[in-house]
Design an enzyme around this catalytic site. Structure first.
Site, PDB file in Angstrom:
ATOM      1  N   PHE A   1       0.849  -1.190   0.000  1.00 40.89           N
ATOM      2  CA  PHE A   1       0.000   0.000   0.000  1.00 40.89           C
ATOM      3  C   PHE A   1       0.887   1.244   0.000  1.00 40.89           C
ATOM      4  O   PHE A   1       1.756   1.403   0.848  1.00 40.89           O
ATOM      5  CB  PHE A   1      -0.898   0.028   1.234  1.00 40.89           C
ATOM      6  CG  PHE A   1      -2.046  -0.949   1.182  1.00 40.89           C
ATOM      7  CD1 PHE A   1      -2.114  -1.939   0.217  1.00 40.89           C
ATOM      8  CD2 PHE A   1      -3.068  -0.875   2.114  1.00 40.89           C
ATOM      9  CE1 PHE A   1      -3.164  -2.840   0.169  1.00 40.89           C
ATOM     10  CE2 PHE A   1      -4.138  -1.759   2.079  1.00 40.89           C
ATOM     11  CZ  PHE A   1      -4.185  -2.752   1.105  1.00 40.89           C
ATOM     12  N   GLU A   2       0.643   2.128  -0.946  1.00 39.66           N
ATOM     13  CA  GLU A   2       1.418   3.353  -1.080  1.00 39.66           C
ATOM     14  C   GLU A   2       0.473   4.548  -1.170  1.00 39.66           C
ATOM     15  O   GLU A   2      -0.745   4.404  -1.038  1.00 39.66           O
ATOM     16  CB  GLU A   2       2.320   3.267  -2.321  1.00 39.66           C
ATOM     17  CG  GLU A   2       3.312   2.103  -2.286  1.00 39.66           C
ATOM     18  CD  GLU A   2       4.195   2.030  -3.529  1.00 39.66           C
ATOM     19  OE1 GLU A   2       4.264   3.025  -4.274  1.00 39.66           O
ATOM     20  OE2 GLU A   2       4.817   0.963  -3.742  1.00 39.66           O
ATOM     21  N   GLY A   3       1.030   5.722  -1.375  1.00 38.04           N
ATOM     22  CA  GLY A   3       0.227   6.912  -1.583  1.00 38.04           C
ATOM     23  C   GLY A   3      -0.688   7.213  -0.411  1.00 38.04           C
ATOM     24  O   GLY A   3      -0.246   7.413   0.715  1.00 38.04           O
TER      25      GLY A   3
END
Length: 604
Positions: A390-392
Site C-alpha cells: 500500500f502506497e500513496g
C-alpha cells in the site's frame, strides 16, 4: 530617567542609600554571596552532548555554524511543524530567572512555559549571524518546574540555537542518585529479558537502557524488556532519577535471547532473495514469463492486484494483455509455471497495491470484499500468500489516533482484521509480507500521524500499527529503501539515499526498535532478523536510491557481521537477517542480473 542622568548621580548618595537599606530590619542588599546562589539550570544548553536533555522535532546537532564550543542545534520547521526543542527544569517558587540564548535564522523564538505567573517569549524576525535573545520571568508561589523552548516558524527553513541558559536560584532538591548497582538478568526467552538491580538511595524512578537506547522506565527495582529478537545478544544498563536529575548508567550486563519459532513460513531459506515480477503490465524492462524467472529468486511477488475503486476493497488481478505483452504466456502455462516454482521450494505471492493501486478499507463491507476477492486470486492461481504494497494515500491516521498499539482509524483497523482473517483461513504456511515506504515506517521515529498539536501529515508512521498487530503472523517486512527523502536514524542524524549508511540506518531501526514520535515510553519493538529483508532498486532504471553491488556488500557485512560499517553506529549484529528485496526481477534482467549475481555471490 535616562542613562546619562543616572550616570551623573553622586557616589555619596548611592552609599547613603545602601547604608539606609541595610539599617532597615528584614531588608538585605543583593550581596555577592546571594548572587553566587544563582546557577545556570539549563542542561546541555550548548548542545555539546547532542540533544541530551532536550525533546525535539526535526532537529539535530551540527558542528558549523556554532556560537561557542563544538556543537549547536539545527532544527528545520516543516509546513506543519515549527521544529520545537524543549526541556523542563526544576526551579524555586517566587524567584526571578533570566533566560537567554544565541540564535541564527528567520523567525526564531525563545521562551518559557509553566512559570506560574506570565509565560514569556522573545524572538527575532531575521538573524543572519548569531544574535542573543534574552527574557526574564518570576515564578509563581507554587511553581517548581518550568519548560524552556526554542522553535522556528512553519516552512521558513532551518534555524540554529546555541548556549541557551536559564540563570537563577537553583532548586534545593539535593543531588541526583548514585548509579544503581547489582544489575543482573533473570529469565531469558526468545523475545524478553528480565532484569533486577539494587535500590539506589533517594531514587524515585529508574530507566532501562538497551544497547545504549532508553527503552522503558520503572518505579521499582525490576523490569522485563520485551520485543527482542531471538538468538540475539543485548547489553543492558540502568539509571536512577529523582527531581535533581538522572544518575550515570550502571555497569552493563549482557544476555542472549533463546532461539525462537513462529511468525510466518518456516520453510524459506535462511537467506532469501525477493523480487517483484511485472505480471500485469509491461514497461521499459519488458515482460518476463514466470517459467523464465531464475532459480535464485526465492519469493516472487506478482505485481499487482488492484482495486476496482479505492474504497471498494474488491481486488482484481489482470494479467498483462497480448496487446501490451506480445510474449505473455497462457493462463494454463502461467499456472503450471507457478506450480513448478513451488515444487522447487519457491514462494509465489500476489502483491496488492503498488503506485497506482490505492486501497482504502474504510468500511467493514470493503474489508469483507477484500478478504473475498484476495482469496479468489490466491485460490485461482494456487498462490502461497499475500504481499501488502500500500502506497500513496491508502493508509493514513485519523487526528485522534495517537497510539500505534491500539489504532482506531477504520482503514487501519479493517486492514488488520482482513489480514488476520486471511492468515487464519490459510494456516501457518501462509506467507504474509509487506513493502511499505520509509515515510510510513521509519519516519514514525520523529512523527506519528497528525501529532499531538495537529498539522502533521496523517500518513506519517501509518504502517506501524499494522506491522505491530501482525508481527506474530508476518513472514517478511521489506521496507522500500528507495524513492525516499532523508530520514532520521537512531543516531538522530538525517540519512539520505545513495550509499550503504542509509540502508544500514533504516534496517537497524527495524531490528533495534525505536521510540515512536520521540516518546521513550512508547517504543515500537524490534522485529526478528529473519522477518526483515532490505528493499532496494535493482538498477538505476528501477528507481531512485540505487546502490552499487560493492555498497550492498558493505550493508550486509555491517548488519550480519558488524564489519565494513560506515559512520552509522548499529545497535546489534544480526547474522539471521533474512535477505534482500528488489524492484524488480524484470529490471534486474534488464541490467544483466547484477543484483541477483551479487546476492548469490554473498550468500553462496
Amino acid at each position: 530617567m535616562d542613562r546619562a542622568r543616572r550616570a551623573r548621580r553622586p557616589r555619596s548618595v548611592l552609599a547613603l542609600l545602601t547604608a539606609a537599606l541595610l539599617a532597615v530590619p528584614g531588608i538585605t542588599a543583593l550581596s555577592s554571596a546571594a548572587r553566587a546562589a544563582d546557577a545556570d539550570l539549563a542542561r546541555n544548553g550548548g548542545f555539546e552532548s547532542g540533544l541530551d536533555g532536550w525533546t525535539c522535532t526535526a532537529a539535530t546537532t551540527v558542528t558549523s555554524p556554532v556560537h561557542s564550543g563544538s556543537s549547536a542545534l539545527q532544527a528545520t520547521p516543516a509546513g506543519s511543524d515549527n521544529a520545537q526543542c524543549a526541556q523542563t527544569v526544576t526551579v524555586q517558587p517566587n524567584a526571578q530567572y533570566t533566560l537567554s540564548g544565541y540564535v541564527r535564522g528567520s523567525y526564531v523564538y525563545l521562551g518559557a512555559n509553566g512559570t506560574g505567573t506570565t509565560d514569556v517569549s522573545t524572538w527575532t524576525q531575521s538573524a543572519p549571524d548569531w544574535q542573543k535573545l534574552t527574557t526574564t520571568f518570576t515564578t509563581g508561589a507554587a511553581t517548581t518546574k518550568v519548560t524552556l523552548y526554542t522553535h522556528g516558524w512553519y516552512g521558513t527553513g532551518a534555524y540554529y540555537a546555541d548556549d541557551i541558559s536559564l540563570v537563577g536560584p537553583g532548586a534545593s532538591t539535593g543531588q541526583p542518585p548514585a548509579a544503581p548497582t547489582g544489575l543482573r538478568t533473570g529469565t531469558v526467552t526468545s523475545s524478553s529479558v528480565a532484569l533486577s538491580w539494587s535500590a539506589a538511595p533517594g531514587a524515585t524512578s529508574y530507566a532501562v537502557y538497551r544497547d545504549g537506547v532508553k527503552v522503558q522506565t520503572a518505579s521499582g527495582t525490576s523490569a522485563t524488556v520485551t520485543g527482542l529478537a531471538p538468538s540475539t545478544a543485548y547489553s543492558f544498563q540502568v539509571t536512577a532519577s529523582n527531581d535533581a536529575g538522572e544518575s550515570a548508567k550502571s555497569a552493563a550486563v549482557t544476555a542472549t535471547t533463546t532461539a525462537g519459532t513462529g511468525g510466518g513460513s518456516t520453510d524459506l531459506p535462511a537467506h532469501a532473495l525477493v523480487g517483484y515480477l511485472h505480471a500485469s503490465f509491461a514497461n521499459g524492462s519488458g515482460y518476463m514469463r514466470m517459467a523464465d524467472v531464475p532459480d535464485s529468486w526465492d519469493v516472487i511477488d506478482l505485481a499487482f492486484g488492484e482495486p476496482t475503486s479505492a474504497g471498494s476493497g474488491d481486488i482484481r488481478f489482470n494479467r498483462c494483455p497480448v496487446t501490451e505483452c506480445p510474449n505473455v504466456e497462457s493462463d494454463a502455462d502461467f499456472k503450471a509455471a507457478i506450480k513448478a516454482k513451488q515444487a522447487a521450494g519457491k514462494k509465489v505471492l500476489i502483491s496488492i497495491g503498488g503506485q497506482n493501486g490505492q486501497v482504502q478499507l474504510t468500511t467493514t463491507a470493503a474489508r469483507d470484499a477484500f478478504v473475498s476477492s484476495v482469496s479468489n486470486i490466491i485460490d485461482t492461481y494456487g498462490l502461497d500468500g499475500l504481499d501488502i504494497d500500500f502506497e500513496g494515500h491508502s493508509l493514513s491516521l485519523n487526528a485522534n489516533d495517537t497510539d500505534f498499539k491500539n489504532p482506531t482509524t477504520p482503514v487501519i483497523v479493517n486492514l488488520i482484521s482482513a489480514l488476520k482473517t486471511l492468515k487464519a483461513r490459510y494456516g501457518s504456511k501462509f506467507v504474509l509480507t509487506m513493502a511499505p515506504e520509509t515515510f510510513f515506517v521509519q519516519m514514525g521515529y520523529q512523527y506519528y500521524g497528525t501529532g499531538k498539536w495537529g498539522g502533521q501529515d496523517p500518513r506519517c508512521g501509518a504502517y506501524l500499527p499494522v506491522i505491530y498487530a501482525l508481527r506474530d503472523d508476518l513472514t517478511l517486512l521489506h521496507v522500500q529503501d528507495y524513492n525516499s527523502g532523508p530520514i532520521m536514524g537512531l543516531d538522530n542524524q538525517y540519512h539520505s539515499m545513495g550509499g550503504a549508511d542509509f540502508h544500514i540506518a533504516m534496517t537497524d531501526m527495524l531490528l533495534a526498535g525505536f521510540p515512536v514520535a520521540g516518546d521513550a515510553n512508547n517504543v515500537f519493538p524490534p522485529l526478528r532478523p529473519d522477518q526483515v529483508a532490505i528493499g532496494m532498486p535493482a538498477s538505476t532504471n528501477a528507481g531512485n536510491g540505487y546502490v552499487a553491488p560493492s555498497e550492498v556488500t558493505k550493508i550486509l557485512d555491517c548488519l550480519t557481521k558488524k564489519t565494513n560499517c560506515g559512520s552509522y553506529p548499529t545497535h546489534g549484529t544480526w547474522p539471521a537477517l533474512r535477505g534482500l528485496m528488489t524492484w524488480s526481477v524484470n529490471w534486474d534482467r534488464y541490467s544483466n542480473w547484477e543484483f541477483q549475481k551479487n546476492f548469490d555471490a554473498y550468500f553462496g
